[in-house]
Design an enzyme around this catalytic site. Structure first.
Site, short mmCIF file in Angstrom:
data_model
loop_
_atom_site.label_atom_id
_atom_site.label_comp_id
_atom_site.label_asym_id
_atom_site.label_seq_id
_atom_site.Cartn_x
_atom_site.Cartn_y
_atom_site.Cartn_z
N ARG A 134 0.81 -1.22 0.00
CA ARG A 134 0.00 0.00 0.00
C ARG A 134 0.84 1.26 0.00
O ARG A 134 0.37 2.33 -0.36
CB ARG A 134 -0.92 0.03 1.23
N GLN A 193 2.56 24.98 19.00
CA GLN A 193 2.07 25.48 17.72
C GLN A 193 2.63 24.60 16.61
O GLN A 193 3.78 24.15 16.68
CB GLN A 193 2.52 26.93 17.51
N ARG A 234 14.39 30.39 2.65
CA ARG A 234 13.78 30.98 3.85
C ARG A 234 14.78 30.86 5.00
O ARG A 234 15.27 29.78 5.29
CB ARG A 234 12.48 30.27 4.20
N HIS A 294 16.49 31.97 10.68
CA HIS A 294 15.60 32.50 11.71
C HIS A 294 15.78 31.77 13.03
O HIS A 294 15.98 30.56 13.05
CB HIS A 294 14.13 32.34 11.30
N LYS A 319 12.24 23.95 17.73
CA LYS A 319 11.53 23.59 16.50
C LYS A 319 11.85 22.13 16.15
O LYS A 319 12.99 21.69 16.29
CB LYS A 319 11.96 24.47 15.32
N HIS A 374 17.64 28.62 11.82
CA HIS A 374 17.19 27.63 10.86
C HIS A 374 16.87 28.29 9.53
O HIS A 374 16.28 29.38 9.50
CB HIS A 374 15.93 26.93 11.39
N TYR A 380 6.51 22.74 10.80
CA TYR A 380 7.23 23.19 11.99
C TYR A 380 6.38 22.86 13.21
O TYR A 380 5.26 23.36 13.34
CB TYR A 380 7.41 24.70 12.00
N ASP A 397 14.16 38.75 4.68
CA ASP A 397 15.36 37.92 4.70
C ASP A 397 16.51 38.57 3.93
O ASP A 397 17.67 38.48 4.34
CB ASP A 397 15.07 36.53 4.14
#
Length: 192
Positions: free
Chosen positions: A23, A47, A59, A62, A72, A119, A132, A169
């Site tokens: 599967r 979160q 990205r 941060h 994170k 990160h 995240y 950024d």
């Protein structure tokens, strides 16, 4: 699930044991009990956020000021990305150093990133989605951004063309500027 230390103290690469069959496959994306054994403390999510990126989107870098701090746990749930973490903790034995790995949906690998470690990533394909799982909720004004192209960091993005980036950024200060501004977190060895 294998939890392996990275070159950055307190950061771990988590590789699940996949159970494939006709599967498809099944695996555990996160096990709080196994993380707690390695960390010596609980990881309690507050979160969960997602970002979807076009190929060649960069990205980061941060992190979040301490307090409030933010752990994170990142996973690529669709596509693939080149993930880079940078130790931004003043006094850390690896301050300013980085760790690189590839996260992709097919491997199920995740990265546990402790407070104060920056990160960033570059999407390797269109429609790349990263999840995240964070220890604190978003608090405006607490994010710390570092220039992902700071020559002092010399991060190996391996780009072949100009990346897509946010204006925020692109305008981020370098490591030396952030250090001089007094915004970087401090290393607390007893919690690592």
């Amino acid at each position: 699930m294998r939890i392996a230390a990275t070159s950055i103290p307190g950061a771990y690469l988590v590789t699940p044991e996949q159970l494939p069959d006709e599967r498809g496959a099944f695996w555990e994306g996160m096990r709080a009990d196994q993380l707690e054994k390695v960390l010596g403390e609980p990881f309690v999510p507050r979160q969960i956020s997602y970002s979807v990126s076009r190929r060649n989107t960069l990205r980061g870098i941060h992190t979040v000021a301490i307090p409030p701090g933010q752990v994170k746990y990142v996973s690529c749930v669709r596509g693939a990305l080149r993930d880079i973490i940078v130790d931004l903790r003043i006094g850390s034995p690896t301050f300013g150093r980085h760790h690189v790995c590839t996260l992709d949906a097919s491997s199920g690998r995740s990265l546990y990133i402790p407070e104060g470690v920056g990160h960033g990533f570059v999407a390797l394909g269109d429609d790349t989605c990263i999840c995240y799982v964070m220890s604190t909720v978003y608090e405006p004004g607490t994010q710390i951004d570092i220039d992902p192209f700071d020559p002092e960091l010399a991060l190996p993005w391996e780009l072949t063309e100009e990346p897509l980036m946010s204006p925020k950024d692109r305008a981020a200060p370098g490591l030396a500027q952030a250090l001089a501004a007094g915004v970087l977190p401090r290393w607390h060895q007893e919690t690592q």
